[in-house]
Design a protein around this motif. Structure first.
Motif, PDB file in Angstrom:
ATOM      1  N   GLU A  19     218.321  87.660  80.730  1.00 20.36           N
ATOM      2  CA  GLU A  19     217.712  86.631  81.309  1.00 20.36           C
ATOM      3  C   GLU A  19     218.361  85.295  80.641  1.00 20.36           C
ATOM      4  N   LYS A  21     217.299  81.074  79.687  1.00 25.74           N
ATOM      5  CA  LYS A  21     216.542  80.191  79.689  1.00 25.74           C
ATOM      6  C   LYS A  21     217.098  78.796  80.330  1.00 25.74           C
ATOM      7  N   LYS A  30     208.636  74.629  90.470  1.00 26.09           N
ATOM      8  CA  LYS A  30     208.305  75.879  91.096  1.00 26.09           C
ATOM      9  C   LYS A  30     209.131  75.869  92.469  1.00 26.09           C
ATOM     10  N   LYS A  33     211.097  79.615  92.484  1.00 27.08           N
ATOM     11  CA  LYS A  33     210.267  80.599  93.066  1.00 27.08           C
ATOM     12  C   LYS A  33     210.694  80.997  94.402  1.00 27.08           C
ATOM     13  N   GLY A  53     214.546  87.414  89.308  1.00 24.61           N
ATOM     14  CA  GLY A  53     213.254  86.999  88.694  1.00 24.61           C
ATOM     15  C   GLY A  53     213.151  85.856  88.214  1.00 24.61           C
ATOM     16  N   LYS A  55     210.462  83.359  85.647  1.00 26.92           N
ATOM     17  CA  LYS A  55     209.174  83.104  85.046  1.00 26.92           C
ATOM     18  C   LYS A  55     209.289  81.639  84.380  1.00 26.92           C
ATOM     19  N   PHE A  57     208.226  79.176  81.176  1.00 30.30           N
ATOM     20  CA  PHE A  57     207.850  79.301  79.671  1.00 30.30           C
ATOM     21  C   PHE A  57     208.067  77.921  79.213  1.00 30.30           C
ATOM     22  N   LYS A  64     216.445  85.616  85.975  1.00 29.49           N
ATOM     23  CA  LYS A  64     217.136  87.105  85.956  1.00 29.49           C
ATOM     24  C   LYS A  64     217.710  86.998  87.184  1.00 29.49           C
TER      25      LYS A  64
END
Length: 170
Positions: A19, A21, A30, A33, A53, A55, A57, A64
């Motif tokens: 993964e 950052k 967003k 997504k 993937g 996420k 943070f 990912k």
């Protein structure tokens, strides 16, 4: 016009399973997504990566990529840009523009006098600020408000502005 638009920059790896950052350079984080693919600008070529993937943070996006399952496979991409094609870019509303399309734009006054070249767009909380290098080499900051920015013509790469009192030394 640029066909590829930057949506983020890989800042570092995240964990040991491949993964990364990503610091987003898009107004809508967003959107990651909905993204299925991105192009990784390696400096030599653009590599298409499938997003497996997503996420969030703090102010970062954790991505990912399919087929990249090891920290060693992504370590070399720190600092590299993630791009999308114009077709995969977010849809703009009226009077919204991609910054990449504006940089280098000729700036003229409402009196049809050459003023300078748009060098940078600073995104502040209230409104964007346009950094213009004037024809005499000075830097002027223009607020991106309708009283100051009268017209933006992307096709002709031209911006017409009204210089409000106090913005430049006379």
């Amino acid at each position: 016009m640029e066909n590829l638009l930057q949506v983020g920059v890989i800042t570092q790896t995240h964990g040991i399973k491949g993964e990364v950052k990503v610091f987003p350079t898009t107004d809508d984080v967003k959107r990651f997504k909905k993204l299925k693919h991105v192009l990784l600008d390696t400096g030599n070529e653009n590599i298409e990566l499938e997003i497996e993937g997503v996420k969030f943070f703090k102010q970062y996006v954790i991505l990912k990529f399919k087929g990249i399952d090891n920290i060693n496979d992504v370590e070399k991409y720190k600092g590299k840009s993630l791009l999308v094609t114009r077709e995969n870019a977010v849809k703009l509303k009226k009077n919204e523009y991609f910054i990449a399309d504006m940089i280098g734009m000729k700036v003229v006054t409402d009196e049809e006098k050459d003023f300078g070249i748009l060098k940078e767009v600073m995104q502040t909380g209230a409104n964007d600020v346009y950094v213009v290098e004037t024809i005499d080499g000075k830097e002027v900051l223009l607020p991106a408000i309708k009283q100051c920015i009268l017209e933006v013509d992307i096709e002709n790469h031209l911006m017409k502005v009204h210089i409000m009192k106090g913005l430049i030394d006379e």
